[in-house]
Design an enzyme around this catalytic site. Structure first.
Site, PDB file in Angstrom:
ATOM      1  N   GLY A   1       2.742   1.992   5.215  1.00  0.00           N
ATOM      2  CA  GLY A   1       3.877   1.092   5.432  1.00  0.00           C
ATOM      3  C   GLY A   1       4.766   1.557   6.561  1.00  0.00           C
ATOM      4  O   GLY A   1       5.286   0.750   7.339  1.00  0.00           O
TER       5      GLY A   1
ATOM      6  N   GLY B   1       0.832  -1.203   0.000  1.00  0.00           N
ATOM      7  CA  GLY B   1       0.000   0.000   0.000  1.00  0.00           C
ATOM      8  C   GLY B   1       0.863   1.248   0.000  1.00  0.00           C
ATOM      9  O   GLY B   1       2.006   1.218  -0.470  1.00  0.00           O
ATOM     10  N   SER B   2       0.330   2.310   0.586  1.00  0.00           N
ATOM     11  CA  SER B   2       1.033   3.597   0.545  1.00  0.00           C
ATOM     12  C   SER B   2       2.232   3.591   1.482  1.00  0.00           C
ATOM     13  O   SER B   2       2.295   2.820   2.449  1.00  0.00           O
ATOM     14  CB  SER B   2       0.079   4.710   0.972  1.00  0.00           C
ATOM     15  OG  SER B   2      -0.242   4.537   2.338  1.00  0.00           O
TER      16      SER B   2
ATOM     17  N   GLU C   1       5.788  -3.503   0.703  1.00  0.00           N
ATOM     18  CA  GLU C   1       5.798  -3.222  -0.741  1.00  0.00           C
ATOM     19  C   GLU C   1       4.956  -1.972  -0.910  1.00  0.00           C
ATOM     20  O   GLU C   1       3.737  -2.040  -0.951  1.00  0.00           O
ATOM     21  CB  GLU C   1       5.230  -4.446  -1.473  1.00  0.00           C
ATOM     22  CG  GLU C   1       5.634  -4.518  -2.920  1.00  0.00           C
ATOM     23  CD  GLU C   1       4.557  -3.984  -3.804  1.00  0.00           C
ATOM     24  OE1 GLU C   1       4.687  -2.811  -4.210  1.00  0.00           O
ATOM     25  OE2 GLU C   1       3.596  -4.707  -4.088  1.00  0.00           O
TER      26      GLU C   1
ATOM     27  N   CYS D   1       1.398   0.096  -8.528  1.00  0.00           N
ATOM     28  CA  CYS D   1       2.570   0.658  -7.857  1.00  0.00           C
ATOM     29  C   CYS D   1       3.734   0.720  -8.833  1.00  0.00           C
ATOM     30  O   CYS D   1       4.681   1.466  -8.631  1.00  0.00           O
ATOM     31  CB  CYS D   1       2.908  -0.117  -6.597  1.00  0.00           C
ATOM     32  SG  CYS D   1       3.124  -1.837  -6.898  1.00  0.00           S
TER      33      CYS D   1
HETATM   34  C1  UN1 Z   1       1.118  -3.578  -7.550  1.00  0.00           C
HETATM   35  O1  UN1 Z   1       0.795  -2.629  -8.267  1.00  0.00           O
HETATM   36  O2  UN1 Z   1       0.993  -3.510  -6.301  1.00  0.00           O
HETATM   37  O3  UN1 Z   1       4.417  -5.658 -12.010  1.00  0.00           O
HETATM   38  C2  UN1 Z   1       1.597  -4.874  -8.076  1.00  0.00           C
HETATM   39  C3  UN1 Z   1       3.211  -5.399 -12.075  1.00  0.00           C
HETATM   40  C4  UN1 Z   1       2.247  -6.415 -11.516  1.00  0.00           C
HETATM   41  C5  UN1 Z   1       2.124  -6.267 -10.044  1.00  0.00           C
HETATM   42  C6  UN1 Z   1       1.844  -4.882  -9.549  1.00  0.00           C
HETATM   43  N1  UN1 Z   1       2.709  -7.731 -11.839  1.00  0.00           N
HETATM   44  O4  UN1 Z   1       2.784  -4.372 -12.585  1.00  0.00           O
END
Ligand code: UN1
Length: 518
Positions: free
Chosen positions: A253, A248-249, A270, A304
């Protein structure tokens, strides 16, 4: 593919996944705990429809999940890892069966394209396959002892209850990255999904439960708690949860990491990214343009790993800019279940506000907005969550550029001189998740991948920043949190390491040659 017609097809999808239409959360299913908590309503960002509602879990439910998890762990850890792998294999097969309805629900509840919804379920299937093989490879090392007639090795044991906190943008895959590995490692999992996507979470639990019931897996190996941040806080502070894996953000985190750190637990974080693509003079623009557009507007900029910044050499800057501005004019925005659309809605109206405010900040800091994103209204956009994407020329130092805006807002930054200047700009942000370079010059690509190159957890050449395969370790550095999930040796974080020294002699020699006569 036809647009999903709400009221008919969605009802079938919900039924297939064991979710009744509306108020499906009045009762509690096996493995998901929610008693008297407030009702959480799940509205689709696609068309604003109330898909269903779920009673949220209370702290008493949290207690139940942890207690059941602890009890289940005692049984689960005794099952040989390849046998646990066999159960995860069956889960992979079950996900293959449910790929279409689950992919549709992901798309409808979260708003990503149907193809990406299917892709997410495919990521789950892939990690299950990966975990099955891994269940026979949880290997430590055999080491040579300095003492005669001694043997030394290290081995890995399960940790116990793994707490999983996941975000709305990958409502199912990120859970499975964690659970597939945790389960083959012998851990049990308690999941707090995003409140914005409760139904996909319950669907995952229902699918898992089908497999677990067929294999007499004890209750508590998989639990889901739908609710607010209080549940996440409880996990972070709870000594009975040796590992908390949180996606998440950065703000979330930091608070999880701090609480887990205080009790010396393990966390796998993450968090946010601020991902850049460097476009060098030799870049193949035939690859760059689709790579950039998918990275920036795919998932409506809500990965992300989404591409936020383009760092373009001055010699090709205007050319790339013109092609991109033109390409953005062709982007079709609308119902993500209609495969002719490139971009669906943002997750909710708050996100729309955050996005529009970010565009204003870009202007206020002196940026030039080349394509200005707007909130869309009218037919097909009734949910109020649809926007058009933006491109802006900025300086990397702007405070808005330094922050992650979870929306389709792409920044163009010019560099001059050699690739080191581009790398310096690319690294000059707080986050360190994903990065790419487009070049046909091996000196530039190798420099980018060297110790003095990209400081991110993911560094790609001639592909975009998003769309990582599950086989690699996934995660990033700096404010991205340092955690690694999914492939490679990421499994090790789900286990505790033990070093064993065995003496099979009739002497008791001490290490380091210490003499101790007794
Ligand atoms: C995410 O955005 O938290 O690499 C995960 C990627 C995807 C996973 C993203 N396999 O864009």
């Amino acid at each position: 593919m036809a647009t999903m017609t709400v009221g008919t097809e969605i009802k079938e999808v919900l039924e297939q996944l064991g979710l009744k239409e509306n108020n499906n959360g009045a009762s509690t299913g096996k493995g998901w705990f929610s008693s008297n908590g407030e009702e959480i309503k799940s509205f689709s960002p696609v068309d604003g429809t109330l898909i269903g509602s779920v009673k949220s879990a209370t702290l008493a439910d949290y207690e139940t999940a942890i207690t059941k998890g602890q009890a289940a762990f005692k049984e689960w850890r005794e099952i040989p890892a390849p046998k646990r792998g066999e159960i995860v294999r069956q889960l992979g097969d079950k996900l293959r069966e449910y790929k279409i309805p689950l992919g549709k629900l992901v798309s409808y509840e979260m708003g990503k394209s149907y193809q990406e919804g299917l892709g997410e379920v495919q990521e789950m299937i892939d990690i299950c396959d990966f975990a099955v093989g891994l269940s026979r490879q949880l290997n430590g090392s055999t080491l040579h002892s300095e003492r005669p007639v001694h043997r030394m090795y290290d081995q890995y044991h399960p940790l116990g209850v793994v707490g999983i906190i996941s975000a709305f943008n990958f409502p199912v895959a990120v859970w499975c990255w964690n659970t597939a590995l945790a389960w083959i490692c012998g851990d049990v999992c308690v999941w707090k999904p995003s409140e914005k996507t409760p139904l996909t979470a319950i669907a995952c639990q229902n699918i898992t439960q089908e497999v677990f019931d067929a294999n007499d897996v004890p209750e508590g190996v998989s639990s889901v708690l739908i609710g607010d941040a209080e549940l996440g806080k409880a996990m972070a502070n709870d000594k009975r949860v040796p590992l908390v894996s949180a996606t998440g953000s950065t703000r979330m985190g930091k608070s999880v990491g701090e609480a887990v750190g205080k009790r010396l637990g393990k966390s796998l974080l993450e968090l946010g990214g601020n991902n850049a693509i460097i476009i060098t003079p030799s870049a193949d623009l035939e690859l760059v343009i689709p790579g950039v557009v998918f990275g920036a507007v795919g998932t409506t900029g809500q990965r992300c790993t989404s591409t936020r910044r383009l760092i373009i050499h001055e010699s090709i800057y205007d050319k790339v800019k013109d092609i991109l501005v033109n390409a953005y004019g062709q982007i079709k925005i609308g119902n993500p279940l209609d495969e002719s659309n490139h971009m669906g809605p943002l997750i909710d109206k708050d996100s729309v506000e955050t996005y529009l405010a970010a565009i204003e900040k870009v202007k206020a800091e002196g940026g030039k907005v080349l394509v200005e994103g707007k909130s869309l209204s009218g037919e097909g956009y009734e949910s109020g969550c649809y926007v058009s994407p933006s491109i802006a020329e900025v300086e990397n130092s702007y405070s808005i550029v330094q922050d992650e805006t979870f929306a389709p807002l792409l920044y163009l930054i010019k560099y001059s001189g050699d690739v080191n200047n581009a790398i310096e700009i690319q690294n000059d942000v707080k986050q360190g998740l994903s990065s790419s370079i487009f070049t046909n010059n091996i000196r530039e690509s190798e420099r980018f991948l060297s110790a003095g190159g990209s400081d991110c957890g993911i560094a790609n050449v001639n592909i975009g920043t998003s769309g990582a395969e599950i086989g690699g370790a996934f995660g990033g550095e700096k404010e991205t949190g340092g955690g690694r999930e999914s492939g490679s040796d990421a499994w090790k974080v789900y286990m505790r390491r033990q070093t064993n020294t065995i003496n099979y002699s009739s002497e008791l020699p001490l290490a380091q040659g210490i003499k101790f006569d007794f």
